[in-house]
Scaffold this motif. Structure first.
Motif, PDB file in Angstrom:
ATOM      1  N   CYS A  66     -19.964 -39.764  -3.862  1.00  0.00           N
ATOM      2  CA  CYS A  66     -20.773 -39.513  -2.528  1.00  0.00           C
ATOM      3  C   CYS A  66     -19.968 -40.118  -1.244  1.00  0.00           C
ATOM      4  O   CYS A  66     -20.019 -39.385  -0.196  1.00  0.00           O
ATOM      5  CB  CYS A  66     -21.887 -40.439  -2.669  1.00  0.00           C
ATOM      6  N   ARG A  67     -18.773 -40.874  -1.449  1.00  0.00           N
ATOM      7  CA  ARG A  67     -17.911 -41.212  -0.450  1.00  0.00           C
ATOM      8  C   ARG A  67     -17.019 -39.985  -0.041  1.00  0.00           C
ATOM      9  O   ARG A  67     -16.324 -40.192   1.096  1.00  0.00           O
ATOM     10  CB  ARG A  67     -17.450 -42.655  -0.727  1.00  0.00           C
ATOM     11  N   ASP A  68     -16.602 -39.156  -1.031  1.00  0.00           N
ATOM     12  CA  ASP A  68     -15.376 -38.321  -0.935  1.00  0.00           C
ATOM     13  C   ASP A  68     -15.960 -37.187   0.115  1.00  0.00           C
ATOM     14  O   ASP A  68     -16.798 -36.331  -0.305  1.00  0.00           O
ATOM     15  CB  ASP A  68     -15.338 -37.734  -2.353  1.00  0.00           C
ATOM     16  N   ALA A  69     -15.351 -37.121   1.015  1.00  0.00           N
ATOM     17  CA  ALA A  69     -15.609 -36.408   2.237  1.00  0.00           C
ATOM     18  C   ALA A  69     -14.975 -34.627   1.815  1.00  0.00           C
ATOM     19  O   ALA A  69     -15.483 -33.820   2.436  1.00  0.00           O
ATOM     20  CB  ALA A  69     -14.825 -36.627   3.561  1.00  0.00           C
ATOM     21  N   ARG A  70     -14.218 -34.649   0.708  1.00  0.00           N
ATOM     22  CA  ARG A  70     -13.774 -33.292   0.248  1.00  0.00           C
ATOM     23  C   ARG A  70     -14.620 -32.736  -0.345  1.00  0.00           C
ATOM     24  O   ARG A  70     -14.690 -31.398  -0.842  1.00  0.00           O
ATOM     25  CB  ARG A  70     -12.491 -33.250  -0.481  1.00  0.00           C
ATOM     26  N   ARG A  71     -15.773 -33.596  -1.062  1.00  0.00           N
ATOM     27  CA  ARG A  71     -16.943 -32.735  -1.957  1.00  0.00           C
ATOM     28  C   ARG A  71     -17.714 -31.859  -1.057  1.00  0.00           C
ATOM     29  O   ARG A  71     -17.890 -32.019   0.262  1.00  0.00           O
ATOM     30  CB  ARG A  71     -17.627 -33.666  -2.245  1.00  0.00           C
ATOM     31  N   ASP A  72     -18.150 -30.666  -1.703  1.00  0.00           N
ATOM     32  CA  ASP A  72     -18.979 -29.536  -0.986  1.00  0.00           C
ATOM     33  C   ASP A  72     -20.343 -30.268  -0.856  1.00  0.00           C
ATOM     34  O   ASP A  72     -21.169 -30.373  -1.987  1.00  0.00           O
ATOM     35  CB  ASP A  72     -19.047 -28.620  -2.084  1.00  0.00           C
ATOM     36  N   HIS A  73     -20.970 -30.371   0.440  1.00  0.00           N
ATOM     37  CA  HIS A  73     -21.914 -31.004   0.738  1.00  0.00           C
ATOM     38  C   HIS A  73     -23.300 -30.116   0.453  1.00  0.00           C
ATOM     39  O   HIS A  73     -24.416 -30.413   0.599  1.00  0.00           O
ATOM     40  CB  HIS A  73     -22.180 -31.580   1.918  1.00  0.00           C
ATOM     41  N   SER A  74     -23.091 -28.762   0.492  1.00  0.00           N
ATOM     42  CA  SER A  74     -24.153 -27.664   0.356  1.00  0.00           C
ATOM     43  C   SER A  74     -24.350 -27.619  -0.992  1.00  0.00           C
ATOM     44  O   SER A  74     -25.530 -26.885  -1.518  1.00  0.00           O
ATOM     45  CB  SER A  74     -23.566 -26.513   0.794  1.00  0.00           C
ATOM     46  N   VAL A  75     -23.783 -28.182  -2.024  1.00  0.00           N
ATOM     47  CA  VAL A  75     -24.158 -27.819  -3.651  1.00  0.00           C
ATOM     48  C   VAL A  75     -24.445 -28.966  -4.130  1.00  0.00           C
ATOM     49  O   VAL A  75     -23.772 -30.063  -3.943  1.00  0.00           O
ATOM     50  CB  VAL A  75     -22.994 -27.129  -4.251  1.00  0.00           C
ATOM     51  N   LEU A  76     -25.697 -29.375  -4.911  1.00  0.00           N
ATOM     52  CA  LEU A  76     -26.152 -30.581  -5.337  1.00  0.00           C
ATOM     53  C   LEU A  76     -26.595 -30.314  -6.998  1.00  0.00           C
ATOM     54  O   LEU A  76     -27.225 -29.377  -7.212  1.00  0.00           O
ATOM     55  CB  LEU A  76     -27.253 -31.104  -4.594  1.00  0.00           C
TER      56      LEU A  76
END
Length: 194
Positions: A66-76
């Motif tokens: 959750c802290r990783d800004a490189r993760r895609d926020h649009s896919v859960l």
């Protein structure tokens, strides 16, 4: 000694014989190793908690994913337990975020939708940043029921809802596959590039 065996036998995946083997191993192990194991067990129970955002295990208020800004926020990706997050992370294919339900709907066990982290999921979906919801619940009766329930809840929101393809394991033989697995393998088939 019997108390140790009894305690070990209560751990998931460890039966009475396995517990006895572990107990005798600990009895003959280097005392420093046993102390390290005991200290690690105590440390984990004191320090590890659940992420306030996704429900995964964490040492802080939020997990590292959750802290990783490189993760895609649009896919859960919705999973049942934190161990499922660990399994998906091992394959290094998914770069989105997670939501841990804390179980699956199971009327026989007295677990209904209100016992899971579904309200938290719905509030995460309300901010319109998520475009795809992957329902990665277990491919068993409870997991399928949970996925179906969630898909019906999410449909009015206009979010794309997907489910991982299920099929035959690499190295498996068709004759040993059960009907459900074989059926899903055919449903999830894709074109062969030549």
């Amino acid at each position: 000694m019997q108390d140790l065996i009894d305690e070990l036998a209560q751990l998931p995946g460890i039966g009475p014989k396995g517990a006895q083997r572990i107990a005798f191993h600990l009895l003959t192990a280097d005392p420093a190793e046993v102390r390290r194991l005991a200290a690690t067990l105590v440390e984990v129970t004191e320090k590890v908690k659940f992420c306030r955002t996704c429900g995964n295990v964490a040492e802080d208020d939020e997990c590292r994913i959750c802290r990783d800004a490189r993760r895609d926020h649009s896919v859960l990706c919705v999973v049942e337990e934190p161990k499922d997050v660990a399994a998906i992370e091992k394959i290094r294919e998914f770069r989105g975020r997670y939501h841990v339900l804390g179980g699956a709907i199971s009327p026989i066990d007295g677990i209904g939708p209100e016992d899971l982290r579904i309200a938290e999921l719905m509030s995460r979906l309300a901010d319109d940043t998520i475009t795809e919801l992957i329902l990665a619940t277990d491919p068993n009766l409870e997991g399928e029921a949970t996925a179906t329930y969630l898909a019906r809840m999410v449909k009015p929101l206009g979010i794309r809802v997907t489910r991982p393809a299920s099929g035959l394991p690499v190295g498996g033989e068709l004759e040993y596959a059960d009907e459900v697995t074989l059926g899903r393998a055919f449903e999830g088939r894709r074109a062969v590039d030549v």
